[in-house]
Motif scaffolding. Structure first.
Motif, mmCIF file in Angstrom:
data_model
loop_
_atom_site.group_PDB
_atom_site.id
_atom_site.type_symbol
_atom_site.label_atom_id
_atom_site.label_comp_id
_atom_site.label_asym_id
_atom_site.label_seq_id
_atom_site.Cartn_x
_atom_site.Cartn_y
_atom_site.Cartn_z
ATOM 1 N N ALA A 1 0.808 -1.223 0.000
ATOM 2 C CA ALA A 1 0.000 0.000 0.000
ATOM 3 C C ALA A 1 0.842 1.276 0.000
ATOM 4 C CB ALA A 1 -0.932 0.006 1.211
ATOM 5 N N THR A 2 2.095 1.184 0.412
ATOM 6 C CA THR A 2 2.941 2.373 0.526
ATOM 7 C C THR A 2 4.235 2.181 -0.244
ATOM 8 O OG1 THR A 2 3.945 1.551 2.573
ATOM 9 C CG2 THR A 2 1.990 2.946 2.780
ATOM 10 N N ALA A 3 4.911 3.282 -0.513
ATOM 11 C CA ALA A 3 6.202 3.229 -1.186
ATOM 12 C C ALA A 3 7.284 2.738 -0.224
ATOM 13 C CB ALA A 3 6.559 4.613 -1.726
ATOM 14 N N SER A 4 8.418 2.356 -0.777
ATOM 15 C CA SER A 4 9.598 1.931 -0.013
ATOM 16 C C SER A 4 9.361 0.664 0.795
ATOM 17 C CB SER A 4 10.071 3.063 0.917
ATOM 18 O OG SER A 4 10.352 4.230 0.181
ATOM 19 N N ALA A 5 8.483 -0.202 0.321
ATOM 20 C CA ALA A 5 8.195 -1.435 1.054
ATOM 21 C C ALA A 5 9.337 -2.432 0.869
ATOM 22 C CB ALA A 5 6.891 -2.041 0.570
ATOM 23 N N GLU A 6 9.680 -3.104 1.952
ATOM 24 C CA GLU A 6 10.698 -4.154 1.891
ATOM 25 C C GLU A 6 10.060 -5.505 1.570
ATOM 26 O OE1 GLU A 6 13.256 -4.199 5.279
ATOM 27 O OE2 GLU A 6 13.227 -2.019 5.464
ATOM 28 N N THR A 7 8.782 -5.670 1.877
ATOM 29 C CA THR A 7 8.044 -6.888 1.555
ATOM 30 C C THR A 7 6.623 -6.497 1.166
ATOM 31 O OG1 THR A 7 7.342 -7.185 3.867
ATOM 32 C CG2 THR A 7 9.370 -8.318 3.177
ATOM 33 N N CYS A 8 5.910 -7.437 0.583
ATOM 34 C CA CYS A 8 4.497 -7.232 0.261
ATOM 35 C C CYS A 8 3.638 -7.971 1.279
ATOM 36 C CB CYS A 8 4.187 -7.735 -1.150
ATOM 37 S SG CYS A 8 5.083 -6.858 -2.443
ATOM 38 N N GLU A 9 2.469 -7.444 1.539
ATOM 39 C CA GLU A 9 1.546 -8.043 2.497
ATOM 40 C C GLU A 9 0.588 -8.997 1.783
ATOM 41 O OE1 GLU A 9 1.718 -7.495 5.720
ATOM 42 O OE2 GLU A 9 3.282 -5.981 5.558
ATOM 43 N N GLN A 10 0.214 -10.072 2.471
ATOM 44 C CA GLN A 10 -0.784 -10.974 1.910
ATOM 45 C C GLN A 10 -2.169 -10.333 1.974
ATOM 46 O OE1 GLN A 10 -0.614 -14.859 3.803
ATOM 47 N NE2 GLN A 10 0.701 -15.569 2.154
ATOM 48 N N CYS A 11 -2.985 -10.633 0.985
ATOM 49 C CA CYS A 11 -4.371 -10.166 1.022
ATOM 50 C C CYS A 11 -5.065 -10.764 2.243
ATOM 51 C CB CYS A 11 -5.110 -10.600 -0.249
ATOM 52 S SG CYS A 11 -4.559 -9.744 -1.738
ATOM 53 N N GLN A 12 -5.843 -9.948 2.913
ATOM 54 C CA GLN A 12 -6.509 -10.386 4.132
ATOM 55 C C GLN A 12 -7.697 -11.296 3.808
ATOM 56 O OE1 GLN A 12 -5.189 -9.652 7.247
ATOM 57 N NE2 GLN A 12 -3.561 -9.019 5.842
ATOM 58 N N VAL A 13 -8.250 -11.892 4.850
ATOM 59 C CA VAL A 13 -9.430 -12.746 4.697
ATOM 60 C C VAL A 13 -10.543 -11.953 4.005
ATOM 61 C CG1 VAL A 13 -11.228 -13.975 5.972
ATOM 62 C CG2 VAL A 13 -8.848 -14.157 6.699
ATOM 63 N N ALA A 14 -11.254 -12.606 3.101
ATOM 64 C CA ALA A 14 -12.373 -12.030 2.346
ATOM 65 C C ALA A 14 -11.915 -11.059 1.266
ATOM 66 C CB ALA A 14 -13.392 -11.351 3.264
ATOM 67 N N THR A 15 -10.627 -11.094 0.917
ATOM 68 C CA THR A 15 -10.124 -10.299 -0.200
ATOM 69 C C THR A 15 -9.218 -11.179 -1.057
ATOM 70 O OG1 THR A 15 -8.122 -9.479 0.916
ATOM 71 C CG2 THR A 15 -10.172 -8.227 1.242
ATOM 72 N N TYR A 16 -8.938 -10.714 -2.266
ATOM 73 C CA TYR A 16 -8.052 -11.446 -3.168
ATOM 74 C C TYR A 16 -7.390 -10.441 -4.109
ATOM 75 C CZ TYR A 16 -11.384 -10.661 -6.947
ATOM 76 O OH TYR A 16 -12.188 -10.059 -7.875
ATOM 77 N N GLN A 17 -6.335 -10.868 -4.784
ATOM 78 C CA GLN A 17 -5.703 -10.033 -5.803
ATOM 79 C C GLN A 17 -5.175 -10.947 -6.900
ATOM 80 O OE1 GLN A 17 -5.273 -7.706 -8.096
ATOM 81 N NE2 GLN A 17 -5.371 -6.324 -6.312
ATOM 82 N N ASP A 18 -5.698 -10.770 -8.118
ATOM 83 C CA ASP A 18 -5.310 -11.614 -9.241
ATOM 84 C C ASP A 18 -4.377 -10.911 -10.217
ATOM 85 O OD1 ASP A 18 -7.178 -9.815 -10.130
ATOM 86 O OD2 ASP A 18 -8.583 -11.307 -10.919
ATOM 87 N N GLU A 19 -3.833 -9.759 -9.820
ATOM 88 C CA GLU A 19 -2.882 -9.022 -10.646
ATOM 89 C C GLU A 19 -1.627 -8.726 -9.844
ATOM 90 O OE1 GLU A 19 -4.981 -6.051 -13.440
ATOM 91 O OE2 GLU A 19 -6.199 -6.059 -11.607
#
Length: 293
Positions: free
Chosen positions: A113-131
């Motif tokens: 969600a923010t710049a300068s991230a060292e890792t990415c977060e997993q989508c939370q319960v009841a959400t998904y991301q296919d891109e």
């Protein structure tokens, strides 16, 4: 990564000598322990040369080369350069654990969600991301969530009291496709609602509807098929009338005990469709069935 090159025999600063041309080239790579969006001090000692030499130094941040930060001639055996520079972090939707690593897009099922991230977060319960490379996750369709398949055989073999008050399916994070969204507890897949919209797009699978009155809905699926609602105490499932599954209130309500298994829907004293008949060795006593004397 710091990249430095040297060129022997160069005595004048000439724009045409931006690369190693006509001389001996040396390539040196250094790594720093600095993290993204931080300030670090780097020291680079050039090796001894037999002749006068020119060296240039560049710094790359997340795969992008910066402007030239030093351009010297020297006739000494070694030359040291110490400098400070602030790194530029990755854009939202991308990540890099160190500033000298190329920015990578967040994988499906994750986001930044923010710049300068060292890792990415997993989508939370009841959400998904296919891109890939996304800054947020997409919501599951209405009344659905991300969960594992239901242990339907275990439910079938459990006690009646558990069947009437089952635990919800186990949720999970990091969903990477809308098909991983299945109906939540107290909802069921209503195939007659296929074509409803989700996130502004037509959703071709059956959408979820609220659990009908008199039904128990575990939600989720078993072997890829939605778990069908089954009757609660006092109700009998009649089937599908073309619009929704029908649950009939039994009379008397004690005639129907509900549960997963159709053979167990009627209480011990009752039988037949809607449990409206008295079982063997029982007789009608007003609205109730009683055991024969």
């Amino acid at each position: 990564v710091i990249g430095a090159y040297t060129e022997t025999g160069v005595n004048t600063l000439d724009a045409s000598n931006d690369q190693c041309i006509g001389g001996t080239c040396y390539q040196f790579l250094f790594q720093s322990r600095a993290y993204v969006n931080s300030t670090t001090q780097m020291e680079c000692a050039m090796p001894a040369m037999e002749e006068n030499y020119r060296y240039q130094m560049f710094v790359g941040f997340n795969g992008a080369l910066t402007n030239l930060i030093s351009n010297y001639f020297a006739d000494e055996d070694t030359m040291e350069s110490t400098f400070y520079i602030e790194t530029t972090g990755c854009s939202a939707g991308y990540f890099a654990q160190q500033y000298y690593i190329d920015c990578q897009p967040c994988a499906v099922g994750t986001y930044s969600a923010t710049a300068s991230a060292e890792t990415c977060e997993q989508c939370q319960v009841a959400t998904y991301q296919d891109e890939i490379g996304q800054t947020a996750c997409k919501d599951c369709p209405e009344l659905s969530t991300t969960q594992l398949e239901y242990d339907f055989p275990g439910l079938q073999s459990s006690s009646l009291s558990y069947q009437l008050n089952p635990d919800p399916a186990t949720s999970f994070t990091g969903a990477s496709a809308i098909d991983q969204c299945t109906c939540q507890s107290n909802a069921y897949q209503d195939d007659t609602k296929g074509g409803c919209e989700i996130n502004g797009l037509a959703y071709t699978l059956g959408c979820c509807s609220a659990c009908p009155e008199g039904a128990v809905c575990t939600g989720s699926t078993y072997q890829g098929v939605s778990v069908t609602p089954y009757p609660d105490t006092g109700y009998y499932r009649l089937g599908d009338d073309g619009t929704t599954i029908l649950f009939f209130e039994c009379s008397p309500m004690e005639a129907c005990q509900g549960g997963v298994n159709p053979d167990d829907w009627c209480s011990a004293k009752y039988t037949g469709n809607k449990c409206a008949q008295c079982a063997k060795n029982h007789f009608r006593d007003g609205a109730m069935c009683s055991k024969c004397p």
